[in-house]
Write a protein that holds these residues in place. Structure first.
Motif, PDB file in Angstrom:
ATOM      1  N   MET A 194       0.826  -1.199   0.000  1.00  0.00           N
ATOM      2  CA  MET A 194       0.000   0.000   0.000  1.00  0.00           C
ATOM      3  C   MET A 194       0.859   1.246   0.000  1.00  0.00           C
ATOM      4  N   SER A 195       0.275   2.359  -0.424  1.00  0.00           N
ATOM      5  CA  SER A 195       0.965   3.641  -0.380  1.00  0.00           C
ATOM      6  C   SER A 195       1.179   4.060   1.068  1.00  0.00           C
ATOM      7  N   ILE A 196       2.163   4.928   1.280  1.00  0.00           N
ATOM      8  CA  ILE A 196       2.536   5.333   2.633  1.00  0.00           C
ATOM      9  C   ILE A 196       2.394   6.839   2.774  1.00  0.00           C
ATOM     10  N   VAL A 197       1.768   7.274   3.866  1.00  0.00           N
ATOM     11  CA  VAL A 197       1.620   8.684   4.206  1.00  0.00           C
ATOM     12  C   VAL A 197       2.270   8.896   5.572  1.00  0.00           C
ATOM     13  N   ALA A 198       3.189   9.870   5.664  1.00  0.00           N
ATOM     14  CA  ALA A 198       3.898  10.144   6.917  1.00  0.00           C
ATOM     15  C   ALA A 198       3.440  11.476   7.495  1.00  0.00           C
ATOM     16  N   ILE A 199       3.248  11.495   8.826  1.00  0.00           N
ATOM     17  CA  ILE A 199       2.901  12.727   9.534  1.00  0.00           C
ATOM     18  C   ILE A 199       4.158  13.232  10.222  1.00  0.00           C
ATOM     19  N   VAL A 200       4.603  14.448   9.868  1.00  0.00           N
ATOM     20  CA  VAL A 200       5.808  15.004  10.471  1.00  0.00           C
ATOM     21  C   VAL A 200       5.515  16.400  11.009  1.00  0.00           C
ATOM     22  N   GLY A 201       6.417  16.896  11.838  1.00  0.00           N
ATOM     23  CA  GLY A 201       6.262  18.225  12.419  1.00  0.00           C
ATOM     24  C   GLY A 201       7.014  18.310  13.728  1.00  0.00           C
ATOM     25  N   ARG A 202       7.009  19.487  14.339  1.00  0.00           N
ATOM     26  CA  ARG A 202       7.674  19.651  15.627  1.00  0.00           C
ATOM     27  C   ARG A 202       6.851  18.971  16.722  1.00  0.00           C
ATOM     28  N   PRO A 203       7.405  18.847  17.925  1.00  0.00           N
ATOM     29  CA  PRO A 203       6.660  18.190  19.010  1.00  0.00           C
ATOM     30  C   PRO A 203       5.385  18.935  19.385  1.00  0.00           C
ATOM     31  N   ASN A 204       4.389  18.161  19.812  1.00  0.00           N
ATOM     32  CA  ASN A 204       3.158  18.690  20.415  1.00  0.00           C
ATOM     33  C   ASN A 204       2.267  19.481  19.465  1.00  0.00           C
ATOM     34  N   VAL A 205       2.247  19.119  18.198  1.00  0.00           N
ATOM     35  CA  VAL A 205       1.311  19.782  17.288  1.00  0.00           C
ATOM     36  C   VAL A 205       0.089  18.900  17.010  1.00  0.00           C
ATOM     37  N   GLY A 206       0.068  17.662  17.549  1.00  0.00           N
ATOM     38  CA  GLY A 206      -1.103  16.808  17.412  1.00  0.00           C
ATOM     39  C   GLY A 206      -0.962  15.689  16.403  1.00  0.00           C
ATOM     40  N   LYS A 207       0.278  15.281  16.113  1.00  0.00           N
ATOM     41  CA  LYS A 207       0.490  14.237  15.105  1.00  0.00           C
ATOM     42  C   LYS A 207      -0.143  12.910  15.529  1.00  0.00           C
ATOM     43  N   SER A 208       0.081  12.509  16.787  1.00  0.00           N
ATOM     44  CA  SER A 208      -0.464  11.227  17.251  1.00  0.00           C
ATOM     45  C   SER A 208      -1.984  11.260  17.332  1.00  0.00           C
ATOM     46  N   THR A 209      -2.547  12.432  17.668  1.00  0.00           N
ATOM     47  CA  THR A 209      -4.011  12.556  17.699  1.00  0.00           C
ATOM     48  C   THR A 209      -4.588  12.363  16.304  1.00  0.00           C
ATOM     49  N   LEU A 210      -3.941  12.961  15.302  1.00  0.00           N
ATOM     50  CA  LEU A 210      -4.401  12.781  13.918  1.00  0.00           C
ATOM     51  C   LEU A 210      -4.221  11.335  13.476  1.00  0.00           C
ATOM     52  N   PHE A 211      -3.103  10.704  13.865  1.00  0.00           N
ATOM     53  CA  PHE A 211      -2.872   9.300  13.532  1.00  0.00           C
ATOM     54  C   PHE A 211      -4.022   8.441  14.065  1.00  0.00           C
ATOM     55  N   ASN A 212      -4.369   8.623  15.325  1.00  0.00           N
ATOM     56  CA  ASN A 212      -5.464   7.841  15.917  1.00  0.00           C
ATOM     57  C   ASN A 212      -6.790   8.137  15.215  1.00  0.00           C
ATOM     58  N   ARG A 213      -7.004   9.390  14.834  1.00  0.00           N
ATOM     59  CA  ARG A 213      -8.251   9.769  14.159  1.00  0.00           C
ATOM     60  C   ARG A 213      -8.360   9.089  12.797  1.00  0.00           C
ATOM     61  N   LEU A 214      -7.303   9.143  11.999  1.00  0.00           N
ATOM     62  CA  LEU A 214      -7.366   8.610  10.633  1.00  0.00           C
ATOM     63  C   LEU A 214      -7.345   7.082  10.600  1.00  0.00           C
ATOM     64  N   THR A 215      -6.673   6.463  11.569  1.00  0.00           N
ATOM     65  CA  THR A 215      -6.635   4.998  11.597  1.00  0.00           C
ATOM     66  C   THR A 215      -7.790   4.406  12.399  1.00  0.00           C
ATOM     67  N   GLU A 216      -8.562   5.286  13.053  1.00  0.00           N
ATOM     68  CA  GLU A 216      -9.693   4.857  13.892  1.00  0.00           C
ATOM     69  C   GLU A 216      -9.242   3.872  14.960  1.00  0.00           C
ATOM     70  N   THR A 217      -8.102   4.192  15.576  1.00  0.00           N
ATOM     71  CA  THR A 217      -7.560   3.362  16.654  1.00  0.00           C
ATOM     72  C   THR A 217      -7.108   4.279  17.782  1.00  0.00           C
ATOM     73  N   ARG A 218      -6.565   3.660  18.836  1.00  0.00           N
ATOM     74  CA  ARG A 218      -5.944   4.408  19.928  1.00  0.00           C
ATOM     75  C   ARG A 218      -4.522   3.891  20.141  1.00  0.00           C
ATOM     76  N   ARG A 219      -3.876   3.485  19.037  1.00  0.00           N
ATOM     77  CA  ARG A 219      -2.573   2.831  19.145  1.00  0.00           C
ATOM     78  C   ARG A 219      -1.469   3.797  19.540  1.00  0.00           C
ATOM     79  N   ALA A 220      -1.519   5.038  19.053  1.00  0.00           N
ATOM     80  CA  ALA A 220      -0.465   5.999  19.381  1.00  0.00           C
ATOM     81  C   ALA A 220      -0.791   6.676  20.709  1.00  0.00           C
ATOM     82  N   ILE A 221       0.184   6.746  21.598  1.00  0.00           N
ATOM     83  CA  ILE A 221      -0.009   7.390  22.894  1.00  0.00           C
ATOM     84  C   ILE A 221      -0.059   8.896  22.693  1.00  0.00           C
ATOM     85  N   VAL A 222      -1.065   9.545  23.296  1.00  0.00           N
ATOM     86  CA  VAL A 222      -1.243  10.982  23.175  1.00  0.00           C
ATOM     87  C   VAL A 222      -0.998  11.624  24.533  1.00  0.00           C
ATOM     88  N   SER A 223      -0.138  12.635  24.560  1.00  0.00           N
ATOM     89  CA  SER A 223       0.178  13.319  25.814  1.00  0.00           C
ATOM     90  C   SER A 223       0.652  14.725  25.507  1.00  0.00           C
TER      91      SER A 223
END
Length: 438
Positions: free
Chosen positions: A1-30
């Motif tokens: 499958m194609s790959i999409v990467a989320i990048v950016g500085r710390p604390n901009v919400g990357k893991s929150t978006l990851f959980n939203r788009l994958t419909e999981t809670r796999r990435a720890i959000v803090s």
């Protein structure tokens, strides 16, 4: 499958978006910067198109911190792997100096980049996103990863940029082999050695791996998932909230795996926490392979020392002692492929089904010569044995006239005889005794 990467500085919400788009809670959000340390992989689906999504740690410029240096390295790898890059910024904070550093890196890539202005929690904040044109990346897309605002439009945009290819079926039925153990036992080093790349961050700091990372392994005719987990510590030593969640993820990984490779540090020997992890594996009836890692650091490698170590492990893990023990070194790659091959053999043994004819031909004469002990003058007779089909672990049913009088020692006797005849090394068995039908 194609790959999409989320990048950016710390604390901009990357893991929150990851959980939203994958419909999981796999990435720890803090709110703590640097929470995401390894690349976290997931699957997203939109408009009948699937793609892999990578959550990365925040890019940090010019830091001497060991984790931040490794995080930057991981992000660079993710950028190289990706077909589309999501560059996330925080619309409420505006342009940060680190945003400019990230933008400088991304302007040098030929990959399509989408500028994602996160935390747009009200309409007024959308006007503030115009500031990000200064980054030279393109039009910012306003979203709120927490509420889901704008994520549909973002997915539409991603789909248009993905390479044209056939949608492949996600192989979620493959065997899952979990690598578990105390912190610093060499779990991530083993995974990296197997994959021949720095797939996970490896340091000598306990708790480095916080999320459970799934990696597809399809080399040398094998095809399964390897799972690297956060190191499991005693509850009394889990002081950080982040590490607490990491331990929970590791426990869930054990629960969702088929076979566990339990890593033991050869330089430290067997500790109580090793036994606790073993108990967790046993409780969940998972296949087991014990790897005594860092064997290259042990001076005495004579057979007598190996036998002594093996006996010590089996004594501590008794009464379940029928499991393979392999002495490995993730650094020198000594016997690491044997560990994987053994784990797959254990998985195949879990799937093994023995016909009723074979079982009765072997066990009934044995039972007749060594019958269950009489109880209060009553004699127990076992007439028939069968293995239930399609069970998670091999399950055997013994039909007897007085099943309630069969005690634990005799059950262990029968289990040992089954193990002597058929290879169930590393696999837990279930024996049930039922009244003979009339």
């Amino acid at each position: 499958m194609s790959i999409v990467a989320i990048v950016g500085r710390p604390n901009v919400g990357k893991s929150t978006l990851f959980n939203r788009l994958t419909e999981t809670r796999r990435a720890i959000v803090s709110d703590e910067a640097g929470t995401t340390r390894d690349r976290q992989y997931g699957k997203a689906e939109w408009g009948k198109r699937e793609f892999s999504l990578i959550d990365t740690g925040g890019l940090v410029a010019g830091s001497d911190d060991v984790f931040e240096g490794e995080i930057n390295k991981q992000v660079q790898i993710a950028i190289k792997e990706a077909d589309v890059i999501l560059f996330m910024v925080d619309v409420q904070d505006g342009i940060h100096s680190l945003d400019s550093e990230v933008a400088k890196v991304l302007r040098g890539t030929k990959k399509p980049v989408i500028l994602v202005a996160n935390k747009t929690d009200n309409n007024d904040l959308q006007y503030d996103s115009a500031e990000f044109y200064k980054l030279g990346i393109g039009d910012p897309m306003c979203i709120s990863a927490a509420s889901g605002f704008g994520t549909g439009d973002l997915l539409d945009k991603i789909i248009t940029l993905l390479p044209k290819e056939d949608v492949q079926v996600y192989e979620d039925t493959l065997p899952r082999v979990a690598i578990v153990g105390r912190p610093n036992a060499g779990k991530s080093s083993l995974l990296n050695a197997l994959m021949d790349e720095d797939r996970n961050i490896v340091t000598d700091i306990a708790g480095t791996t916080r999320d459970s990372i799934y990696t597809r392994y399809n080399k040398f005719g094998k095809d399964f998932y390897l799972v690297d987990t956060a190191g499991i510590r005693k509850k009394a030593k889990v002081t950080e909230d982040i590490e607490f969640y990491s331990v929970m993820r590791a426990i869930r990984t054990i629960e969702n795996s088929d076979v566990c490779i339990l890593m033991i540090d050869a330089t430290r020997g067997i500790e109580a926490q090793d036994q606790n992890i073993f108990s967790l594996i046993q409780k969940n009836k998972k296949g087991l392979v014990v790897c005594v890692n860092k064997w290259d650091l042990v001076e005495n490698k004579e057979q007598k020392a190996i036998t002594t170590f093996e006996n010590a492990i089996r004594d501590r893990f008794a009464p379940f002692t029928d499991f393979p023990i392999i002495f490995t070194s993730a650094v020198t790659k000594q016997r690491i492929f044997k560990a994987i091959e053994t784990a797959i053999n254990v998985y195949e043994s879990k799937q093994m089904h023995i016909g009723a004819g074979q079982l009765n031909e072997f066990l009934l004469p044995l039972i007749e010569n060594y019958p269950p002990p009489a109880w209060k003058g009553k004699y127990v007779k076992i007439k028939y044995v069968t293995q239930l089909p399609d069970t998670y672990v091999p399950t055997f049913i013994f039909f007897a006239n007085l099943p309630q009088y069969i005690k634990e020692p005799y059950k262990r006797f029968l289990e040992n005889k089954i193990r002597e005849r058929w290879n169930f090394s590393g696999v837990q068995l279930q024996l049930f005794f039922r009244a003979k039908s009339k």
